[in-house]
Design an enzyme around this catalytic site. Structure first.
Site, PDB file in Angstrom:
ATOM      1  N   LYS A  74       0.850  -1.186   0.000  1.00  0.00           N
ATOM      2  CA  LYS A  74       0.000   0.000   0.000  1.00  0.00           C
ATOM      3  C   LYS A  74       0.888   1.238   0.000  1.00  0.00           C
ATOM      4  CE  LYS A  74      -1.668   2.657   3.017  1.00  0.00           C
ATOM      5  NZ  LYS A  74      -1.557   3.929   2.236  1.00  0.00           N
TER       6      LYS A  74
ATOM      7  N   GLU B  52      10.612   0.991   9.803  1.00  0.00           N
ATOM      8  CA  GLU B  52      11.617   2.033   9.553  1.00  0.00           C
ATOM      9  C   GLU B  52      10.903   3.348   9.789  1.00  0.00           C
ATOM     10  OE1 GLU B  52      13.129   4.976   8.278  1.00  0.00           O
ATOM     11  OE2 GLU B  52      13.362   4.298   6.207  1.00  0.00           O
TER      12      GLU B  52
ATOM     13  N   GLU C 296      10.910  15.497  14.522  1.00  0.00           N
ATOM     14  CA  GLU C 296      11.101  15.395  13.077  1.00  0.00           C
ATOM     15  C   GLU C 296      10.092  16.294  12.375  1.00  0.00           C
ATOM     16  OE1 GLU C 296      11.945  11.754  10.070  1.00  0.00           O
ATOM     17  OE2 GLU C 296      10.053  11.634  11.162  1.00  0.00           O
TER      18      GLU C 296
END
Length: 499
Positions: free
Chosen positions: A178, A253, A387
């Site tokens: 996906k 990840e 982040e």
């Protein structure tokens, strides 16, 4: 609307119509806001069809010889190389990447990844495990897991599709991928190329859909044996929770906040150039991007001035222009997010040395943001700790090596880092003590097929690329042999002590 928003069982198909109308999504060119294509969004029935196709294809593909799998993957690498210009153009448009980046980095990197795993398919092996006793010996088998459910992000759509698909199928698994609904087009093209290369129908399937619908259904599906996810840490936590319901293997990840550590003996000019390249690659939308530079005080002021000067030469422009250095952010939403971080930093006393604004003029049609350099931000501030995924570099000073290494490790993340020094002993200490899955020395950002990529701490678990990634996509089976062929009628006395 283009037909065939998904690739299931060897062909492009649209979503299955259910009780409610099929949801759609406009794929937008973030450089100008134009609609490239409108796609169907997958619902549970589409996910079920893709998983069924992958399940059906698994027995044949998992028992194909390594040479057969390798041959088809070598053909795929050749097809990708032949179609490189088309892939580069589509990737540039859907992801807002400068054409130079997709032509020189994204597409060649994907071709190289494919060639690497084509070879790796013939090098996946078990081993002899030794003798248990004079009468027994063991071997270790590596076996394919089954159907892999993979979810890829929007920042490197083609490369992330390859990172998910290639090790999985090299090891004999089948896959349902996906991609992000913002950038599904090159993933669909990749699946078509795989089928054209002779990889059987059902081995590689792609569903276009939202994470909250298609993604969650895929992760929870009882016939999916493993989940691989690349994305943010908060979403990774949700993936783990959902996958726990069926005790799936999970490969993650996740986010990064890469430190860029400059010691006082570093080559200053090289460090300045490396910082700008490492911070601005893909408009900073890279989990390994250099986002926080720690510079030892003797070099600090010169480093800040040098980075500001080089950032001033970076050319923002149309993604189709080969002279463009930096493209737009992926969306207006991401543009607002990055601008919010910078504005809040300004409000709590940080200084914006360069950039810090949304450009006007022709660029205002897209979601561009200026290359931005920030100093005087507190170590515990959000712009240092979180982040933000944009073209923003924060620079902070440090006094001695102990402090620099402590600051480098002072975030929840541990994906990548770099250190800059001419002293081999200093570099060996830094690479040992920085808690990241990758530490570059006197460079930042190179990623190659032969080397593993994956993080420590809240940056995830498991490896992409390299032979190490095949560990993620295989089960290890212990097989023990009785070498005597003697029937032991007294086995119960041996096992139970004569009871």
């Amino acid at each position: 609307m283009a037909a065939g928003s998904h690739f299931i069982d060897g062909k492009r198909v649209d979503s299955v119509a259910g009780v409610n109308p099929v949801a759609t999504h406009d794929v937008i060119d973030p450089s100008n806001g134009d609609v490239i294509e409108t796609v169907n969004l997958a619902g549970p029935a589409d996910v079920d069809a893709a998983v069924a196709a992958a399940s059906s294809a698994f027995p044949e593909w998992s028992t194909a010889t390594p040479g057969e799998r390798s041959g088809a993957m070598h053909t795929l690498a050749a097809l990708l190389a032949e179609r490189a210009a088309e892939f580069a153009t589509v990737e540039s448009r859907q992801a807002g990447k400068p054409i130079r980046l997709t032509t020189e980095f994204d597409v060649p990197g994907t071709v190289d990844n494919t060639a690497f795993f084509a070879g790796a398919a013939r090098n996946l092996e078990g081993k002899a495990a030794g003798e248990y006793s004079a009468d027994h010996t063991s071997i270790i088998r590596r076996e394919a897991i089954g159907v892999i459910g993979s979810i890829a992000p929007w920042n490197y759509p083609l490369q992330m599709a390859a990172w998910k698909v290639l090790p999985a199928i090299a090891a004999g698994n089948t896959i349902v991928l996906k991609p992000a609904e913002l950038t599904p087009l090159t993933s669909l093209m990749f699946a078509e190329a795989a089928h054209d290369a002779g990889i059987p129908a059902g081995v590689v399937n792609v569903i276009t859909g939202r994470g909250s619908v298609a993604g969650e259904h895929l992760i929870a599906h009882p016939d999916v044996s493993m989940v691989s996810f690349t994305g943010s840490t908060p979403i990774g936590q949700k993936v783990m929770q959902t996958a726990s319901g069926t005790v799936k293997r999970v490969h993650l990840e996740l986010g990064g906040k890469a430190p860029f550590l400059v010691f006082d003996d570093a080559d200053l000019d090289a460090a300045i150039q490396g910082a700008v390249a490492g911070a601005l690659i893909n408009t900073g939308q890279d989990c390994t991007a250099a986002t926080r530079a720690y510079v030892q005080r003797p070099l600090y002021e010169a480093f800040v001035q040098g980075v500001a000067d080089v950032m001033g030469t970076v050319r923002l422009g149309a993604t189709a222009d080969s002279s463009t250095d930096q493209g737009p952010l992926i969306s207006r939403k991401q543009q607002e997010r990055v601008a919010g971080y910078v504005e809040r930093a300004r409000n709590y006393g940080a200084k914006i040395v360069r950039g810090g604004a949304i450009p006007g003029g022709e660029l205002a049609r897209g979601s561009y943001y200026e290359p931005t350099l920030v100093v005087d931000a507190p170590q515990d501030s959000e712009i240092v700790q979180e982040e933000l995924f944009g073209p923003v570099l924060v620079v902070l000073p440090f006094d001695d090596d102990d402090e620099g290494l402590r600051l480098a490790n002072d975030t929840p993340y541990g994906l990548a880092a770099s250190c800059w020094t001419r002293d081999v002993f200093r570099s060996m200490r830094a690479t040992a003590e920085i808690r990241s899955g990758c530490v570059w020395v006197n460079d930042h950002i190179p990623i190659i097929s032969e080397m593993p990529h994956g993080g420590y701490k809240q940056s995830g678990a498991g490896k992409d690329m390299s032979q190490y990634s095949l560990d993620e996509y295989t089960n290890v089976k212990h097989v023990m042999y009785d070498r005597t062929a003697v029937v032991r009628k007294d086995w119960h006395r041996t096992i139970f002590g004569g009871r």
